[in-house]
Scaffold this motif. Sequence first.
Motif, PDB file in Angstrom:
ATOM      1  N   GLU A  41      15.085  71.269  77.860  1.00  0.00           N
ATOM      2  CA  GLU A  41      15.918  71.023  76.687  1.00  0.00           C
ATOM      3  C   GLU A  41      17.385  71.293  76.984  1.00  0.00           C
ATOM      4  O   GLU A  41      18.271  70.592  76.495  1.00  0.00           O
ATOM      5  CB  GLU A  41      15.473  71.890  75.512  1.00  0.00           C
ATOM      6  N   SER A  45      20.351  68.587  76.694  1.00  0.00           N
ATOM      7  CA  SER A  45      21.488  68.888  75.816  1.00  0.00           C
ATOM      8  C   SER A  45      22.811  68.763  76.562  1.00  0.00           C
ATOM      9  O   SER A  45      23.774  68.191  76.032  1.00  0.00           O
ATOM     10  CB  SER A  45      21.367  70.297  75.248  1.00  0.00           C
ATOM     11  N   VAL A  46      22.884  69.282  77.766  1.00  0.00           N
ATOM     12  CA  VAL A  46      24.124  69.210  78.546  1.00  0.00           C
ATOM     13  C   VAL A  46      24.456  67.757  78.877  1.00  0.00           C
ATOM     14  O   VAL A  46      25.612  67.330  78.745  1.00  0.00           O
ATOM     15  CB  VAL A  46      24.014  70.066  79.832  1.00  0.00           C
ATOM     16  N   ALA A  48      23.532  65.123  77.162  1.00  0.00           N
ATOM     17  CA  ALA A  48      23.917  64.457  75.917  1.00  0.00           C
ATOM     18  C   ALA A  48      25.351  64.803  75.516  1.00  0.00           C
ATOM     19  O   ALA A  48      26.103  63.924  75.079  1.00  0.00           O
ATOM     20  CB  ALA A  48      22.956  64.844  74.798  1.00  0.00           C
ATOM     21  N   VAL A  49      25.741  66.045  75.680  1.00  0.00           N
ATOM     22  CA  VAL A  49      27.114  66.447  75.347  1.00  0.00           C
ATOM     23  C   VAL A  49      28.111  65.770  76.286  1.00  0.00           C
ATOM     24  O   VAL A  49      29.159  65.281  75.844  1.00  0.00           O
ATOM     25  CB  VAL A  49      27.258  67.984  75.399  1.00  0.00           C
ATOM     26  N   LEU A  50      27.799  65.716  77.563  1.00  0.00           N
ATOM     27  CA  LEU A  50      28.695  65.050  78.514  1.00  0.00           C
ATOM     28  C   LEU A  50      28.794  63.556  78.233  1.00  0.00           C
ATOM     29  O   LEU A  50      29.886  62.971  78.293  1.00  0.00           O
ATOM     30  CB  LEU A  50      28.226  65.299  79.947  1.00  0.00           C
ATOM     31  N   ALA A  52      28.309  62.053  75.293  1.00  0.00           N
ATOM     32  CA  ALA A  52      29.061  61.874  74.048  1.00  0.00           C
ATOM     33  C   ALA A  52      30.553  62.049  74.286  1.00  0.00           C
ATOM     34  O   ALA A  52      31.371  61.308  73.727  1.00  0.00           O
ATOM     35  CB  ALA A  52      28.564  62.858  72.993  1.00  0.00           C
ATOM     36  N   SER A  53      30.916  63.001  75.124  1.00  0.00           N
ATOM     37  CA  SER A  53      32.333  63.209  75.442  1.00  0.00           C
ATOM     38  C   SER A  53      32.904  62.011  76.196  1.00  0.00           C
ATOM     39  O   SER A  53      34.014  61.570  75.910  1.00  0.00           O
ATOM     40  CB  SER A  53      32.510  64.473  76.283  1.00  0.00           C
TER      41      SER A  53
END
Length: 85
Positions: A41, A45-46, A48-50, A52-53
Amino acid sequence: MSRAPRHPEEYAAFDAELSGRAVEGRLLARLFAWLAPYRGELIVSVVAVLAASLFAVLMPVVVSRVVIDGLLVADQPVRLPDLGM
């Protein structure tokens, strides 16, 4: 009424203030040990954040390519955007 801590380990929340170091290896190791069961997870998550950025940064470039270069100036040859430089 708050009481004064009797043992040094009661200051665990303020280790950064007491030691003067922003990141302490021992606390980081404890954090990673606690996160071990959630490794999958955490990786998702990491990523997905990268992603999105990256998409947030690239969105103006994509919009300029599609709207400005593709629709408004369709008769001219398409060039790469200057990326604001």
